[in-house]
Scaffold this active site. Structure first.
Site, PDB file in Angstrom:
ATOM      1  N   ILE A  44       0.819  -1.214   0.000  1.00 34.18           N
ATOM      2  CA  ILE A  44       0.000   0.000   0.000  1.00 34.18           C
ATOM      3  C   ILE A  44       0.854   1.266   0.000  1.00 34.18           C
ATOM      4  O   ILE A  44       0.394   2.332  -0.431  1.00 34.18           O
ATOM      5  CB  ILE A  44      -0.981  -0.039   1.196  1.00 34.18           C
ATOM      6  N   HIS A  82       5.794 -12.132   5.481  1.00 30.24           N
ATOM      7  CA  HIS A  82       5.652 -11.658   4.107  1.00 30.24           C
ATOM      8  C   HIS A  82       7.022 -11.401   3.515  1.00 30.24           C
ATOM      9  O   HIS A  82       7.939 -10.984   4.218  1.00 30.24           O
ATOM     10  CB  HIS A  82       4.786 -10.393   4.028  1.00 30.24           C
ATOM     11  N   ASN A 134      11.618  -8.929   6.700  1.00 34.04           N
ATOM     12  CA  ASN A 134      11.870  -8.402   8.041  1.00 34.04           C
ATOM     13  C   ASN A 134      11.295  -9.380   9.061  1.00 34.04           C
ATOM     14  O   ASN A 134      10.135  -9.783   8.943  1.00 34.04           O
ATOM     15  CB  ASN A 134      11.219  -7.027   8.195  1.00 34.04           C
ATOM     16  N   HIS A 175       8.915  -9.044   0.813  1.00 35.33           N
ATOM     17  CA  HIS A 175       8.835  -7.852  -0.036  1.00 35.33           C
ATOM     18  C   HIS A 175       9.606  -8.129  -1.330  1.00 35.33           C
ATOM     19  O   HIS A 175      10.765  -8.539  -1.284  1.00 35.33           O
ATOM     20  CB  HIS A 175       9.522  -6.657   0.632  1.00 35.33           C
TER      21      HIS A 175
END
Ligand code: AMP
Ligand code: ZN
Length: 121
Positions: free
Chosen positions: A36, A104, A91, A106
Site C-alpha cells: 500500500i 511476508h 523483516n 517484499h
C-alpha cells in the site's frame, strides 16, 4: 505463533478477502498483492494464507510453502515489470524492523530511485 489465523491480523484479513488488496496472484496457499506504500515502482508482498508470525516461527512443515513463495518472487517480479532484477526483503521480529507480524516477502524492482526502506536504518 503459527496457524492461529487471528481474527484481527491484517494480512489474515486480506487473505480472507475481508480487506481489499490489489492482488496479482493467489492460490489456496499464497496471496500476492501490491504494498500500500510502495518503496519502488514494483513493490509486491508475498504472503502465506496460513498465519505464521515470521521466519522465526517457521518449521520443517513450512518448507514447501516457503519454497513456493521464493519461486513466485522472480516470476511475479518479471510479470509486474521488474525486467532487470529485483530485491527480496524479509523483516523478522521487532529487531528485524517487522511491522506487520504475519510473514511476508517484499519484492522490489523497477527503475530507481527507490524510497529507503527500514533495511537502511
Ligand atoms: P514490514 O515492515 O516488513 O512488516 O512491512 C509491512 C508492509 O505492509 C509495509 O511495507 C506496509 O506498507 C504494508 N502494508 C500495510 N498495510 C497494508 C495494506 N492494507 N495493504 C498492503 N500493504 C500494506
Ligand atoms: Zn495473520
Amino acid at each position: 505463533m503459527v496457524d492461529a489465523t487471528p481474527a484481527s491480523c491484517l494480512f489474515c484479513r486480506i487473505a480472507r478477502g475481508e480487506i481489499p488488496s490489489r492482488s496479482v496472484f493467489q492460490d489456496d496457499e499464497v496471496i500476492v498483492f501490491h504494498d500500500i506504500h510502495p518503496a519502488a515502482p514494483v513493490h509486491l508482498l508475498i504472503v502465506p494464507k496460513r498465519h505464521i508470525d515470521s521466519l522465526l516461527d517457521a518449521e520443517a512443515d513450512h518448507q514447501s510453502l516457503l519454497g513456493k513463495m521464493l519461486l513466485l518472487a522472480p516470476r511475479l517480479a518479471k510479470e509486474q515489470g521488474a525486467s532487470d532484477g529485483f530485491r527480496l526483503i524479509v523483516n523478522n521480529g521487532t529487531g528485524g524492523g517487522q511491522e506487520v507480524f504475519h510473514l511476508h516477502f517484499h519484492v522490489l524492482g523497477g527503475p530507481r530511485p527507490w524510497r529507503q526502506m527500514s533495511i537502511g536504518r
